[in-house]
Design an enzyme around this catalytic site. Structure first.
Site, mmCIF file in Angstrom:
data_model
loop_
_atom_site.group_PDB
_atom_site.id
_atom_site.type_symbol
_atom_site.label_atom_id
_atom_site.label_comp_id
_atom_site.label_asym_id
_atom_site.label_seq_id
_atom_site.Cartn_x
_atom_site.Cartn_y
_atom_site.Cartn_z
ATOM 1 N N HIS A 381 46.247 36.140 43.131
ATOM 2 C CA HIS A 381 45.233 37.174 43.018
ATOM 3 C C HIS A 381 43.983 36.798 42.221
ATOM 4 C CE1 HIS A 381 43.700 41.082 43.267
ATOM 5 N NE2 HIS A 381 44.709 41.781 42.825
ATOM 6 N N TYR A 512 45.558 54.354 37.000
ATOM 7 C CA TYR A 512 44.517 53.382 37.350
ATOM 8 C C TYR A 512 44.405 53.265 38.867
ATOM 9 C CZ TYR A 512 42.251 48.878 38.045
ATOM 10 O OH TYR A 512 41.410 47.889 38.466
ATOM 11 N N THR A 525 36.063 44.573 41.059
ATOM 12 C CA THR A 525 36.441 45.980 41.072
ATOM 13 C C THR A 525 36.046 46.651 39.763
ATOM 14 O OG1 THR A 525 38.636 45.611 40.120
ATOM 15 C CG2 THR A 525 38.457 45.517 42.523
#
Length: 869
Positions: A381, A512, A525
């Site tokens: 990621h 979140y 993001t």
């Protein structure tokens, strides 16, 4: 350690490598050269370290993919006062009155003290960089020491191939590989059309970091390494490694789907020659699931032996385009499939691990295919978000269908601007120096490595057993129904999570959700904080005995607030990234002044916040785009554990070995900072019709990881936790979704005067109702028209009298009622407990009260006559 992109050398065949004379050992793996010299930026750097990934940028060479990169605006640094306002707004519903007053005071001190100065330093720092947050973002990922499996890597579960005959392992895997290679070719030739949202172009930089990359651990943190000219793939089967070339020097495919299928079947047959129990003992892939510092030490072991081929094997794996994992299992349930794609299965036979968890390499992009053809993607990621990998997954899935269609109809469309020449019609000499025959990597399993594999596997099996997964394929409605009721689909589902959690526990927790900021250069993001005062009012209203209209109105206001917050975050106007950058900058400044921060990573966290980020469908496509610039524990908590003292009302004192004092701004030492960075509900909306499920692991020990996909007529949800009543949470969520539909239908009928707001009709039926009936159609007028209105009218008449909307909802719908305890008001319970005053606070009962209770107790109940024996 700043992020470095190291470039691999071109991989050689294993035969060439072994025939070559032994080289002197190097400080880095022999397949990786020293860092290239990169020009320094014009802007000022706060340290003298080498250029980091945040400024390392390949200039586009033309083509459509990166054509809009130079026109993208830089990520804006929000106004400091606005950031602090949003920070307080996010914390207020999570805190008591006294806690919030303390946090508010800390924020005021920050604005009067260190805040403005830090903000000016941040602006100066950002001048020579593509993004003010990017390097801090990479550091937060790459300095993460815990295993990436279940903590950082998300997964996608693809829908099955629509052609049942193609849902066998070899055919499905070969089809996905060829489509993936076409995607690689489109990226390298810059023919991939840019992503857009409502006509706005998005940053495409992440696509250049998707293939041929690896997360490589070092003792001082991980780094990203890449072979930008990689031509081969790795295939894993029963924990064994195979490789073969698939592209030529021009990035054109050199193998047809049939050729790839033959190679894959050959690999499966060869892997089966080694008993699985024996293969598992040398399953080197489990080493990638180790603690990162441990894994770094093991890589040193792999590369230090002069004359060993381990370093070359490692280089071939690291530099591959991607990994294909061929599993021998056939998970029977959606939850089992999700687990298999996220962390693999754990199955012990005769004391040996034979589960699919040994058939993975988590430092790279992986395509996983089960024995029955079920397929998914697990991805590292650090350099890519869910939105980027979703585009890859959806294009690959679409291409597999279109390519099969072209075998039936040669005129069927294609996704690609150009395609590779048919390999079957090319002269093999035109392929260049390639090896299309599979090679098996034979590792030298010395005793140190054999022991390391065993211990890594047992630790991984523990980790798998500590987590559980549940899925909800909610098919009663989806995006179409939600929008027809006037709600934002994402906000609607987010409130469902809040209502389900409140229904179980009677409280709200830190939540979140990532919002994509790829409308900006190198955007990633921003954190959407779902819990708002409006959301709290909604869940309390919903779970109390209130009229349906009041519940719907509370839901509408909560969704409107969430939508407004999402819109701000998509414009990079949140509070999380800005404050985190200020915190990292403060820490970097302290480090430059000689302050020792032993025991802490460079980002001040012991772990990142959402290992799942996950892309964000709310502003375009996905969502485990999960976020990660924060973590469960902060520097401030560690300070309190060490007993550091408070120097003033505005800062926390810290002294180095020389007695020099540095102060941590109180905003970061305040418990509110810990609370906002300890995520209980980590959520992400990422998907489209190509995906069946999407998910990630929980990001805190007592939290839930929730990945969801909102489709037109259904909602797919995958929930993970460390055995925190995951199934019960999913059941409560399903009950809520059914109940809120019932309530919405009731209120819709009331507004429409007893008639549904809208009825499903085809265009032909609408015309049929409107046109005049000719006289000669007497036979066609026989029978009673069934329009669907009669059912609603009959239901309302059957109620009789003036029933409340809540009563109507119980009577009129075919849905099941909310399970378990039904409606209750947790706020009333809390008030009743607090009304006990001191007794509630200290849990003690006065002696006089005890005596009174005993006296009353004697008269309670019916006395039984004693029987004489």
């Amino acid at each position: 350690m700043p992020t470095q992109v190291r470039i691999f050398t071109m991989p050689r065949s294993l035969g060439e490598t072994l025939a070559a004379p032994a080289e002197q050992p190097s400080s880095v793996p022999r397949s990786v050269p020293e860092y290239p010299e990169i020009p320094k930026p014009s802007g000022q750097q706060l340290d003298g370290r080498q250029l980091a990934m945040s400024i390392y940028e390949d200039k586009p060479k033309g083509g459509v993919t990166f054509a809009g990169q130079d026109k993208l605006p830089k990520l804006p640094i929000p106004d400091l006062e606005k950031t602090c306002e949003r920070y307080l707004a996010a914390l207020k519903p999570l805190q008591s009155g006294r806690e919030h007053a303390d946090t508010k005071q800390a924020v005021e001190q920050f604005l009067k003290g260190e805040g403005p100065e830090l903000n000016e330093k941040l602006k100066k720092y950002a001048e020579g960089r593509t993004s003010y947050i990017e390097q801090f973002w990479y550091d937060s990922y790459l300095n993460f020491d815990n295993p990436v499996v279940l903590n950082l890597n998300p997964f996608f579960l693809l829908e099955d191939d629509p052609t049942p005959a193609r849902n066998n392992q070899v055919t499905r895997a070969a089809s996905l590989v060829v489509s993936a290679l076409e995607f690689v070719r489109a990226v390298r030739k810059e023919e991939l059309p840019p992503d857009t949202v409502k006509g706005t172009p998005l940053d495409m930089y992440q696509y250049s970091r998707l293939f041929g990359t690896a997360r490589v651990p070092t003792y001082s943190g991980c780094q990203i390494e890449q072979d930008p000219e990689s031509k081969h793939i790795i295939v894993m089967c029963h924990g064994q490694f195979y490789w073969f070339d698939v592209l030529d020097d021009n990035s054109d495919l050199i193998m047809t789907e049939k050729d790839v299928a033959i190679n894959l079947q050959t690999i499966i047959d060869d892997a089966a020659q080694t008993p699985i129990q024996e293969a598992a003992k040398g399953a080197m892939g489990v080493l990638s699931t180790e603690n990162r510092k441990v894994w770094s030490g093991l890589r040193d072991v792999l590369t230090r032996e002069q004359g060993s081929n381990n370093a070359d094997c490692l280089g071939i794996v690291d530099s591959a385009l991607f990994i294909v994992c061929l599993d021998y299992t056939e998970p029977a349930t959606p939850a089992a499939l999700c687990q298999n794609m996220l962390c693999g299965t754990s199955e012990i036979e005769k004391g040996v691990q034979i589960g699919t968890c040994t058939n993975r390499w988590y430092d790279k992009l992986q395509i996983i295919v089960c024995k029955n053809g079920s397929a998914g993607i697990n991805f590292e990621h650090t350099g890519v978000d869910g939105h980027t990998v979703l585009r890859f997954a959806s294009d690959v899935y679409t291409d597999t269908i279109l390519r099969f269609a072209r075998t039936i109809n040669g005129q069927a469309p294609t996704l690609w601007a150009s395609t590779s020449p048919d390999p079957s019609k090319r002269d093999p000499e035109s392929f260049g120096d390639v090896s299309t025959t599979p090679h098996k990597l034979e590792w030298d399993i010395i005793p140190e490595l054999s022991i390391a594999v065993r211990f890594a596997e047992t630790r991984l099996a523990d980790l798998i057993e500590q987590n559980e997964f549940q899925t909800l394929d909610f098919s009663s409605y989806g995006k179409n129904f939600i929008t027809s009721m006037g709600f934002s689909p994402d906000a609607f589902v987010q409130m469902a999570f809040q209502a389900a959690y409140y229904g179980l526990y009677g409280r709200v927790e830190c939540t979140y959700e990532p919002a994509m900021t790829k409308a900006y250069l190198h955007g990633r993001t921003e954190a959407i904080r779902t819990v708002s005062e409006e959301a709290v009012n909604f869940v309390q209203t919903f779970w109390a005995d209130n009229p349906a209209e009041q519940k719907v109105e509370a839901l509408r206001k909560a969704c409107q607030r969430h939508t407004a917050t999402t819109r701000d975050c998509a414009k990079a106007q949140g509070c999380d990234r800005h404050l985190y950058a200020l915190f990292c900058l403060w820490q970097r400044t302290v480090d430059e002044d000689g302050m020792s921060t032993s025991g802490m990573s460079s980002n001040g966290y012991s772990s990142p916040i959402d290992g799942s980020e996950r892309g964000s469908y709310v502003v375009g496509s996905p969502g485990k785009d999960s976020v990660f610039s924060q973590a469960d524990e902060t520097l401030t908590r560690a300070q309190r554990d060490r007993g550091d003292s408070v120097a003033s009302r505005g800062s926390v004192a810290r002294r180095d070995s020389n007695g020099n004092q540095n102060t941590l701004p109180l905003i970061f030492a305040d418990p509110g900072w810990d609370k906002l960075n300890t995520t209980i509900l980590s959520t992400s909306n990422c998907g489209n019709p190509s995906l069946r499920q999407f998910g990630f692991g929980p990001v805190s020990g007592d939290g839930f990881g929730i990945g969801y996909i909102i489709k037109d007529d259904c909602i797919s949800i995958c929930v993970s936790s460390r055995h925190r009543q995951t199934k019960r949470f999913v059941d409560t969520l399903e009950s809520y979704l059914l109940e809120i539909r019932r309530i919405l239908r009731i209120t819709s009928r009331n507004k429409a005067g007893g008639m549904p707001v809208s009825t499903k009709q085809t265009r032909a039926r609408e015309i049929d109702m409107m046109k005049p009936k000719p006289a000669h159609s007497r036979l066609k007028q026989r029978g009673r028209l069934i329009t669907g209105h009669e059912v609603a009218i009959k239901s309302q008449r059957s109620l009789g009298g003036a029933a409340s909307p809540t009563d109507e909802s119980m009577t009129m719908s075919e849905d099941d009622e909310l399970g378990g305890y039904g409606f209750f008001d947790a706020g009333m319970l809390l008030q009743a407990l607090k009304a006990r005053g001191e007794n509630y606070d200290n849990g003690e009962t006065r002696p006089s009260e005890k005596a009174a209770v005993q006296a009353r107790r004697r008269d309670v109940g019916k006395k039984l006559r004693l029987i004489d024996y």
